[in-house]
Design a protein around this motif. Sequence first.
Motif, PDB file in Angstrom:
ATOM      1  N   ILE A  29       0.445  -0.785   0.058  1.00 24.67           N
ATOM      2  CA  ILE A  29       0.267   0.475   0.044  1.00 24.67           C
ATOM      3  C   ILE A  29       1.132   1.326   0.054  1.00 24.67           C
ATOM      4  CG2 ILE A  29      -1.822   1.615   1.545  1.00 24.67           C
ATOM      5  CD1 ILE A  29      -2.641  -1.399   2.797  1.00 24.67           C
ATOM      6  N   LEU A  30       0.731   1.929  -1.199  1.00 23.18           N
ATOM      7  CA  LEU A  30       1.191   3.157  -0.825  1.00 23.18           C
ATOM      8  C   LEU A  30       0.096   4.351  -0.582  1.00 23.18           C
ATOM      9  CD1 LEU A  30       4.228   4.810  -1.533  1.00 23.18           C
ATOM     10  CD2 LEU A  30       3.393   4.293  -4.012  1.00 23.18           C
ATOM     11  N   LYS A  31       0.735   5.227   0.089  1.00 20.58           N
ATOM     12  CA  LYS A  31      -0.314   6.380   0.079  1.00 20.58           C
ATOM     13  C   LYS A  31       1.017   8.337   0.284  1.00 20.58           C
ATOM     14  CE  LYS A  31      -3.028   6.155   3.755  1.00 20.58           C
ATOM     15  NZ  LYS A  31      -3.752   6.623   5.218  1.00 20.58           N
ATOM     16  N   LEU A  32       0.364   8.954  -0.636  1.00 15.53           N
ATOM     17  CA  LEU A  32       0.576   9.879  -1.138  1.00 15.53           C
ATOM     18  C   LEU A  32      -0.108  11.181  -0.360  1.00 15.53           C
ATOM     19  CD1 LEU A  32       2.169   8.792  -4.770  1.00 15.53           C
ATOM     20  CD2 LEU A  32       3.929   9.488  -2.616  1.00 15.53           C
ATOM     21  N   SER A  33       0.412  12.122   0.213  1.00 16.59           N
ATOM     22  CA  SER A  33       0.148  12.850   0.651  1.00 16.59           C
ATOM     23  C   SER A  33       0.416  14.348   0.136  1.00 16.59           C
ATOM     24  CB  SER A  33       0.037  12.789   2.310  1.00 16.59           C
ATOM     25  OG  SER A  33      -0.421  11.966   2.781  1.00 16.59           O
ATOM     26  N   PHE A  34      -0.401  15.406   0.018  1.00 20.98           N
ATOM     27  CA  PHE A  34      -0.098  16.682  -0.576  1.00 20.98           C
ATOM     28  C   PHE A  34      -0.759  17.597   0.010  1.00 20.98           C
ATOM     29  CE2 PHE A  34      -0.225  13.678  -4.360  1.00 20.98           C
ATOM     30  CZ  PHE A  34       0.829  13.416  -4.608  1.00 20.98           C
ATOM     31  N   LEU A  35       0.301  18.782  -0.114  1.00 20.18           N
ATOM     32  CA  LEU A  35       0.291  20.544   1.147  1.00 20.18           C
ATOM     33  C   LEU A  35       0.436  21.460  -0.157  1.00 20.18           C
ATOM     34  CD1 LEU A  35      -0.605  20.930   3.394  1.00 20.18           C
ATOM     35  CD2 LEU A  35       1.567  20.776   4.584  1.00 20.18           C
ATOM     36  N   LYS A  36      -0.279  22.197  -0.083  1.00 23.77           N
ATOM     37  CA  LYS A  36      -0.307  23.421  -0.347  1.00 23.77           C
ATOM     38  C   LYS A  36      -0.679  24.211   0.401  1.00 23.77           C
ATOM     39  CE  LYS A  36      -3.707  25.888  -2.925  1.00 23.77           C
ATOM     40  NZ  LYS A  36      -4.184  25.949  -4.182  1.00 23.77           N
ATOM     41  N   GLU A  37       0.686  25.385   0.184  1.00 19.73           N
ATOM     42  CA  GLU A  37       1.260  26.477   1.404  1.00 19.73           C
ATOM     43  C   GLU A  37       1.471  28.006   0.740  1.00 19.73           C
ATOM     44  OE1 GLU A  37       3.505  25.041   4.084  1.00 19.73           O
ATOM     45  OE2 GLU A  37       4.600  24.005   2.871  1.00 19.73           O
ATOM     46  N   GLY A  38       0.675  28.996   1.731  1.00 22.53           N
ATOM     47  CA  GLY A  38       1.221  30.379   1.329  1.00 22.53           C
ATOM     48  C   GLY A  38       2.481  30.493   2.373  1.00 22.53           C
ATOM     49  N   HIS A  39       3.414  31.491   1.635  1.00 17.72           N
ATOM     50  CA  HIS A  39       4.259  32.098   2.135  1.00 17.72           C
ATOM     51  C   HIS A  39       4.668  33.128   1.771  1.00 17.72           C
ATOM     52  CE1 HIS A  39       6.059  29.441  -1.368  1.00 17.72           C
ATOM     53  NE2 HIS A  39       7.140  30.184  -1.210  1.00 17.72           N
TER      54      HIS A  39
ATOM     55  N   GLY B 128       6.734  39.492  -2.166  1.00 14.57           N
ATOM     56  CA  GLY B 128       5.484  39.203  -2.024  1.00 14.57           C
ATOM     57  C   GLY B 128       5.148  37.940  -1.688  1.00 14.57           C
ATOM     58  N   PRO B 129       3.955  37.625  -1.511  1.00 12.35           N
ATOM     59  CA  PRO B 129       3.064  36.359  -1.152  1.00 12.35           C
ATOM     60  C   PRO B 129       2.712  35.994  -1.522  1.00 12.35           C
ATOM     61  CG  PRO B 129       1.733  38.725  -0.241  1.00 12.35           C
ATOM     62  CD  PRO B 129       2.659  39.334  -0.890  1.00 12.35           C
ATOM     63  N   GLU B 130       3.701  33.866  -1.950  1.00 20.41           N
ATOM     64  CA  GLU B 130       3.327  33.144  -3.152  1.00 20.41           C
ATOM     65  C   GLU B 130       3.059  31.676  -2.268  1.00 20.41           C
ATOM     66  OE1 GLU B 130       7.241  33.364  -5.185  1.00 20.41           O
ATOM     67  OE2 GLU B 130       7.032  34.627  -6.453  1.00 20.41           O
ATOM     68  N   ALA B 131       2.338  31.103  -3.073  1.00 19.88           N
ATOM     69  CA  ALA B 131       1.936  29.924  -2.922  1.00 19.88           C
ATOM     70  C   ALA B 131       3.032  28.476  -3.530  1.00 19.88           C
ATOM     71  CB  ALA B 131       0.471  29.692  -2.866  1.00 19.88           C
ATOM     72  N   SER B 132       2.656  27.935  -2.942  1.00 22.72           N
ATOM     73  CA  SER B 132       3.067  26.458  -3.645  1.00 22.72           C
ATOM     74  C   SER B 132       2.923  25.287  -3.041  1.00 22.72           C
ATOM     75  CB  SER B 132       5.300  26.179  -3.183  1.00 22.72           C
ATOM     76  OG  SER B 132       5.301  26.081  -2.112  1.00 22.72           O
ATOM     77  N   TRP B 133       2.513  23.843  -3.806  1.00 24.09           N
ATOM     78  CA  TRP B 133       2.370  23.154  -3.847  1.00 24.09           C
ATOM     79  C   TRP B 133       3.892  22.176  -3.029  1.00 24.09           C
ATOM     80  CZ3 TRP B 133       3.382  18.489  -6.132  1.00 24.09           C
ATOM     81  CH2 TRP B 133       3.200  18.336  -8.066  1.00 24.09           C
TER      82      TRP B 133
END
Length: 258
Positions: free
Chosen positions: A94-104, A109-114
């Motif tokens: 079983i393979l589980k991949l988790s992804f997160l998107k966040e700002g910084h 100026g403010p930017e977002a990435s995942w």
Amino acid sequence: AAARLGAEQEVENLSGLSPNPEKDIFVVRENRTTCLMAEFAAKFIVPYDVWASNYVDLITEQADIPLSRGAEMKGKCGTNESELELSWLDQAYILKLSFLKEGHNTSRGPEASWRLSRIQFTYDTSERTYFKDAVSPGKHTASSHRLSALVTPAGRSYECQAQQTISLVSSDHQKSVQLLLSEVRLQPFDIPADFVFSEEHKCPVDQREQLEETLPLILGLILGLVIVITLGIYHIHHKLTASQVQIPRDRSQYKHMG
């Protein structure tokens, strides 16, 4: 194969559409719209113990476990968190991949990435396809710690043809399990249209290889341009000097003048 996960959500394993038998394609859809797409080739290198020939000592063998094309899948999408879960050989793996998107905040100026924030791989050493005579067979879990991989600007897909290695720590005596990823195209957020990736963000390795491929061509063009300019300057200089009156250097040549 499509399977309902809940209201207005479905998943599809489209690996059969890939001409590469080692590459898998997975799609998660919500409300009839694609919300996660993943294409990649994956293999796990898992160390495990077996008895030596004297049945006293332990030696370490290695299992090479590819991701099966017939993998069952689950998935879920969110505004800032998404997940893809794959299982094969009756859930021995079983393979589980988790992804997160966040700002910084940045200087611009403010930017977002995942990013790929967590990997969890469960494997069963009693499964005999890849494990032969494992000592104390049973299930183990290998996972990442504080992972920050595949970092990509928000609104874009991640692409990397080169092979990448991610290390996972196993519950089996803290052994190190290696996940090998290649031919990756992945987007867990902000997909613009059904089954359509956003503009790709290439990994540093691919960018370097692309530069190495184009650099000789660029240098060749620059060298050719320098040669053309040099020949042009020489031709102009030759025409200008030829049109000027040449003053004899030998005084005897002045006799006919006067």
